[in-house]
Enzyme design. Structure first.
Site, PDB file in Angstrom:
ATOM      1  N   LYS A   1      -3.695  14.843 -25.694  1.00 51.41           N
ATOM      2  CA  LYS A   1      -4.501  14.819 -24.468  1.00 51.41           C
ATOM      3  C   LYS A   1      -5.785  15.567 -24.759  1.00 51.41           C
ATOM      4  O   LYS A   1      -5.828  16.406 -25.655  1.00 51.41           O
ATOM      5  CB  LYS A   1      -3.752  15.524 -23.331  1.00 51.41           C
ATOM      6  CG  LYS A   1      -4.191  15.099 -21.955  1.00 51.41           C
ATOM      7  CD  LYS A   1      -3.559  13.793 -21.585  1.00 51.41           C
ATOM      8  CE  LYS A   1      -3.857  13.363 -20.188  1.00 51.41           C
ATOM      9  NZ  LYS A   1      -2.950  12.267 -19.781  1.00 51.41           N
TER      10      LYS A   1
HETATM   11  N1  GLU Z   1      -4.084   8.581 -19.454  1.00 55.26           N
HETATM   12  C1  GLU Z   1      -3.002   7.668 -19.411  1.00 55.26           C
HETATM   13  C2  GLU Z   1      -1.679   8.408 -19.389  1.00 55.26           C
HETATM   14  O1  GLU Z   1      -1.625   9.565 -19.095  1.00 55.26           O
HETATM   15  C3  GLU Z   1      -3.089   6.637 -20.505  1.00 55.26           C
HETATM   16  C4  GLU Z   1      -2.989   7.187 -21.896  1.00 55.26           C
HETATM   17  C5  GLU Z   1      -3.241   6.136 -22.982  1.00 55.26           C
HETATM   18  O2  GLU Z   1      -3.344   4.961 -22.663  1.00 55.26           O
HETATM   19  O3  GLU Z   1      -3.319   6.543 -24.143  1.00 55.26           O
HETATM   20  O4  GLU Z   1      -0.650   7.836 -19.604  1.00 55.26           O
END
Ligand code: GLU
Length: 419
Positions: A109
């Site tokens: 993240k």
């Molecule tokens: N931000 C989204 C999540 O928390 C998508 C993450 C992604 O597609 O890599 O699942």
């Protein structure tokens, strides 16, 4: 006994949930110790020249929790209250999310501590390109693949992909997912979080044998995910009776006209005051006597304080950590079936995976194919978690965590410890 009233760190909460899962799976201590920490945490401070000529220094992060099952994967969040602690917690959640649905990624993240609404488009682009440059040492199709999250979108992903590509000297479309379709994005990615939530909710209703009535739904959050979820659930035949945003909520027992509500919100800046519906507070929405409740706004909306007043039969936890740990047991004791965040909101990352695969092979699929594949992956994960939950008498969250944690621990163990 003294009671500790300090607000708990998000990462400490994530670690506690991991410990609980490790306990039910009898995970060896060595294995747990390896999963409790993040693998890499990068903090960057970087200047951006604002439109008025002044220079502001921003702080950004990229955290990789685990990369044993494949490249690191996870969104980028732009939020005024973003902290390293929160990013670490969300990175760990991504590891479990990818593992529980069985896609070959680790978890990551990132993001910048900034209110994106306070920036012009020009400032947002400069901030994004500089941040992308700062974290570029970690990013790449085989290493770490960012995607949108709160406060970022397809345009931001296009700028990041372009920045990485400029540094590399050729287009590296697979370095980022959630891009516009014109630059290697996937059909169906935009709606995929809402679609995943919808598929799971329908499976949950089927399992609970709620097919004798028109199930009613309340959705907290009317942003990108909340709005598309409400529409897709309505298209699937459910009656959406309440919708809320950060300022207010509206309720009509006969069902809401969602297209008119979207127009009203665009014009008025919020859902409150919508004709043909009663106003409620955002908290009251959570306590309505509905079949399905979808918290799709922010973390910690359902806590020990309000959990006992909830009346829904099924909760699809669309927003990460919308249910605080102290509410889990209360909901379980009340017999409310919870589809936990790592399963409920996995639709986005599953279609991110399809986007990455399509970019790597330079061969693209139709939307119908994407949706069929998404349905398959989500439904398979639902039944795998359900079986574990029934066999080991665990609530769905603990079962989802246990399944995911076991998969990552297996990957760690079969790879062994280097050197
Ligand atoms: N931000 C989204 C999540 O928390 C998508 C993450 C992604 O597609 O890599 O699942």
């Amino acid at each position: 006994m003294a009671i500790d009233l300090k607000p708990q760190s998000a990462f400490a909460v994530a670690q506690q949930r991991l410990e609980r899962a490790a306990q039910v799976m009898n995970l060896p201590d060595d294995s747990l110790r390896m999963l409790k920490e993040v693998k890499r945490e990068l903090t960057v401070h970087f200047p951006v020249q604002l439109d008025n000529g002044s220079v502001h220094v921003y702080t950004g992060y990229r955290v990789q929790h685990n990369i044993s099952r494949g490249p690191a994967k996870g969104g980028l969040r732009y939020a005024a209250d973003l902290t390293l602690d929160m990013v670490k917690a969300l990175a760990m959640l991504m590891t479990w999310k990818c593992a529980v649905v069985g896609i070959p990624y680790g978890g990551a993240k990132g993001g910048v501590t900034v209110d994106p609404k306070a920036l012009s488009k020009n400032e947002l682009e400069h901030l994004t390109r500089r941040y992308a440059t700062e974290i570029a040492l970690l990013i790449g199709p085989e290493r770490d693949v960012p995607a949108p999250d709160l406060g970022t979108n397809a345009q931001v992903m296009a700028w990041i992909m372009d920045t990485i590509s400029m540094h590399t000297g050729h287009s590296v479309t697979a370095s980022v997912t959630g891009k516009p379709v014109d630059v290697g994005g996937s059909q169906g990615r935009h709606e995929s979080p809402g679609r995943g939530i919808t598929y799971l909710t329908l499976e949950g209703l089927k399992y609970l044998r709620i097919d004798d009535e028109t199930p009613t739904v309340a959705v907290q959050g009317f942003g990108h995910v909340g709005a598309s979820t409400a529409r897709l659930l309505q298209d699937a035949g459910l009656r959406v009776v309440a919708v809320g945003d950060s300022k207010g909520a509206v309720y009509n027992s006969k069902g809401l006209d969602l297209a008119a509500l979207r127009e009203h919100r665009q014009y008025r800046g919020g859902v409150s005051g919508f004709k043909k519906a009663d106003d409620l507070s955002p908290r009251e929405l959570l306590e309505l006597p509905v079949t399905v409740l979808v918290p799709a706004a922010r973390e910690n909306q359902i806590t020990a304080e309000n959990a006992s007043r909830l009346q829904a039969r099924l909760i699809t936890e669309a927003a990460n950590a919308a249910i605080a740990p102290d509410a889990d047991d209360i909901l379980h004791d009340k017999g409310i079936f919870v589809l936990p965040d790592i399963l409920a909101n996995s639709g986005g990352v599953v279609v991110s995976y399809f986007e990455w695969v399509q970019d790597l092979q330079a061969f693209f699929w139709e939307e119908e194919e994407i949706n069929t594949k998404l349905h398959h992956v989500i439904t398979r994960a639902f039944y795998e978690v359900l079986h574990l939950s029934v066999n080991k008498r665990l609530n769905m969250r603990t079962a989802a965590y246990a399944l995911a944690v076991q998969r990552v621990a297996n990957a760690n163990s079969v790879r062994g410890i280097y050197p």
